[in-house]
Design a protein around this motif. Structure first.
Motif, PDB file in Angstrom:
ATOM      1  N   ALA A 163     -50.623  14.177 -23.686  1.00 15.68           N
ATOM      2  CA  ALA A 163     -49.945  13.094 -22.959  1.00 15.68           C
ATOM      3  C   ALA A 163     -50.892  11.925 -22.728  1.00 15.68           C
ATOM      4  O   ALA A 163     -50.495  10.757 -22.866  1.00 15.68           O
ATOM      5  CB  ALA A 163     -49.421  13.621 -21.621  1.00 15.68           C
ATOM      6  N   LEU A 212     -39.988  15.743 -15.296  1.00 15.72           N
ATOM      7  CA  LEU A 212     -40.695  15.844 -16.569  1.00 15.72           C
ATOM      8  C   LEU A 212     -41.976  16.660 -16.440  1.00 15.72           C
ATOM      9  O   LEU A 212     -42.233  17.578 -17.227  1.00 15.72           O
ATOM     10  CB  LEU A 212     -41.045  14.443 -17.095  1.00 15.72           C
ATOM     11  N   ALA A 254     -44.181  14.060 -25.737  1.00 17.74           N
ATOM     12  CA  ALA A 254     -42.954  13.556 -25.130  1.00 17.74           C
ATOM     13  C   ALA A 254     -43.224  13.000 -23.735  1.00 17.74           C
ATOM     14  O   ALA A 254     -42.715  11.932 -23.361  1.00 17.74           O
ATOM     15  CB  ALA A 254     -41.904  14.668 -25.062  1.00 17.74           C
ATOM     16  N   LEU A 255     -44.046  13.709 -22.961  1.00 13.99           N
ATOM     17  CA  LEU A 255     -44.388  13.243 -21.618  1.00 13.99           C
ATOM     18  C   LEU A 255     -45.179  11.942 -21.687  1.00 13.99           C
ATOM     19  O   LEU A 255     -44.927  11.000 -20.926  1.00 13.99           O
ATOM     20  CB  LEU A 255     -45.203  14.312 -20.890  1.00 13.99           C
ATOM     21  N   ARG A 270     -45.226   9.651 -24.052  1.00 13.38           N
ATOM     22  CA  ARG A 270     -44.398   8.521 -24.481  1.00 13.38           C
ATOM     23  C   ARG A 270     -43.566   7.995 -23.318  1.00 13.38           C
ATOM     24  O   ARG A 270     -43.377   6.788 -23.176  1.00 13.38           O
ATOM     25  CB  ARG A 270     -43.498   8.955 -25.639  1.00 13.38           C
ATOM     26  N   ALA A 271     -43.063   8.912 -22.500  1.00  6.10           N
ATOM     27  CA  ALA A 271     -42.277   8.488 -21.339  1.00  6.10           C
ATOM     28  C   ALA A 271     -43.154   7.803 -20.302  1.00  6.10           C
ATOM     29  O   ALA A 271     -42.726   6.842 -19.651  1.00  6.10           O
ATOM     30  CB  ALA A 271     -41.564   9.692 -20.725  1.00  6.10           C
ATOM     31  N   ARG A 293     -37.996   5.729 -21.851  1.00  7.61           N
ATOM     32  CA  ARG A 293     -37.812   6.925 -22.671  1.00  7.61           C
ATOM     33  C   ARG A 293     -37.750   8.194 -21.825  1.00  7.61           C
ATOM     34  O   ARG A 293     -37.852   9.295 -22.371  1.00  7.61           O
ATOM     35  CB  ARG A 293     -38.945   7.023 -23.693  1.00  7.61           C
ATOM     36  N   GLU A 350     -34.830  10.461 -22.827  1.00 10.04           N
ATOM     37  CA  GLU A 350     -35.133  11.062 -24.129  1.00 10.04           C
ATOM     38  C   GLU A 350     -36.137  12.202 -23.952  1.00 10.04           C
ATOM     39  O   GLU A 350     -35.982  13.279 -24.535  1.00 10.04           O
ATOM     40  CB  GLU A 350     -35.711  10.005 -25.064  1.00 10.04           C
ATOM     41  N   ALA A 351     -37.159  11.964 -23.140  1.00 10.24           N
ATOM     42  CA  ALA A 351     -38.177  12.982 -22.913  1.00 10.24           C
ATOM     43  C   ALA A 351     -37.588  14.213 -22.239  1.00 10.24           C
ATOM     44  O   ALA A 351     -37.957  15.346 -22.557  1.00 10.24           O
ATOM     45  CB  ALA A 351     -39.314  12.409 -22.073  1.00 10.24           C
ATOM     46  N   GLU A 352     -36.671  14.012 -21.298  1.00 12.41           N
ATOM     47  CA  GLU A 352     -36.013  15.132 -20.621  1.00 12.41           C
ATOM     48  C   GLU A 352     -35.343  16.038 -21.650  1.00 12.41           C
ATOM     49  O   GLU A 352     -35.470  17.269 -21.599  1.00 12.41           O
ATOM     50  CB  GLU A 352     -34.964  14.603 -19.639  1.00 12.41           C
ATOM     51  N   LEU A 392     -37.997  17.824 -23.935  1.00 13.56           N
ATOM     52  CA  LEU A 392     -38.707  18.885 -23.224  1.00 13.56           C
ATOM     53  C   LEU A 392     -37.813  20.100 -23.024  1.00 13.56           C
ATOM     54  O   LEU A 392     -38.288  21.247 -23.086  1.00 13.56           O
ATOM     55  CB  LEU A 392     -39.201  18.378 -21.870  1.00 13.56           C
TER      56      LEU A 392
END
Length: 214
Positions: free
Chosen positions: A58, A82, A105-106, A108-109, A115, A118-120, A123
């Protein structure tokens, strides 16, 4: 106040030493000896290592320090869910590639709050996926091999042959991918099921490929 304290607790976990929550409860049990204490320390160390794997990914993707990511939680309550998912998954999933993908993913959010939703989703579907799931998902993203010039579709038998995994394992992996919405099963010619990757599956695969798939 309770929600604010929850966010602060996560900030403290990310910014400092991340310990396995609740592991210390094992120590007061009557009869616990040195061997069990050592086992608990190992569990703590392994949980810290796994969480660090995700959080380092991350940091790299977001360009933020761990402390800065922790501060983001304090300023934006949407990140509470998240980070909770990542820290929990790190205690349950021992596959470094998946943990790194969750960290991506974390990160990017964290870098782009737009985002978060999207990350939710990412994950949620990543939490218990392994490199074997990724292998089958990668197969589904490609065209099936052709026989005698005839294009084929992905049947369970063809996936079992191509994945180079035990037959029973492949069927379970495919079932998980379908249940997660990463693959879909439709009725093909002759009444048998054929399988294909979904749009969500391609999105998740793009995250997984960087770390999980050789």
């Amino acid at each position: 106040m309770a929600e604010q304290q929850d966010r602060q607790d996560l900030v403290d976990q990310i910014g400092g030493d991340v310990l396995a929550a609740g592991v210390g409860l094992l120590l007061p049990i009557p009869g616990v000896g040195v061997l069990t204490e050592r086992a608990v320390r190992r569990v703590r160390a392994e949980t810290e290592r796994r969480r660090s794997v995700a959080l380092k990914a991350a940091e790299r993707v977001s360009g933020m320090t761990r402390e800065e990511i922790g501060e983001r939680i304090g300023h934006d309550p949407r990140f509470l869910s998240l980070v909770t998912r990542v820290l929990h998954a790190a205690g349950m999933n021992g596959h470094d590639g998946t943990l790194k993908a969750m960290g991506v993913a974390l990160g990017r959010a964290a870098a782009d709050p737009g985002r978060v939703d999207e990350a939710e989703l990412v994950l949620t579907v990543l939490s218990d996926l392994t490199e074997h799931h990724a292998r089958v998902l990668l197969l589904l993203s490609a065209d099936p091999p052709a026989i005698s010039g005839t294009a084929l579709v992905w049947t369970m038998h063809l996936l079992e042959v191509s994945a180079d995994l035990p037959t029973r394992v492949v069927s379970l992996l495919v079932a998980t991918l379908v249940a997660r919405g990463l693959a879909e099963a439709t009725t093909g010619f002759g009444g048998g099921n054929v399988y294909s990757i979904t749009t969500l599956g391609r999105d998740v695969l793009a995250v997984l490929q960087e770390y999980v798939i050789d």
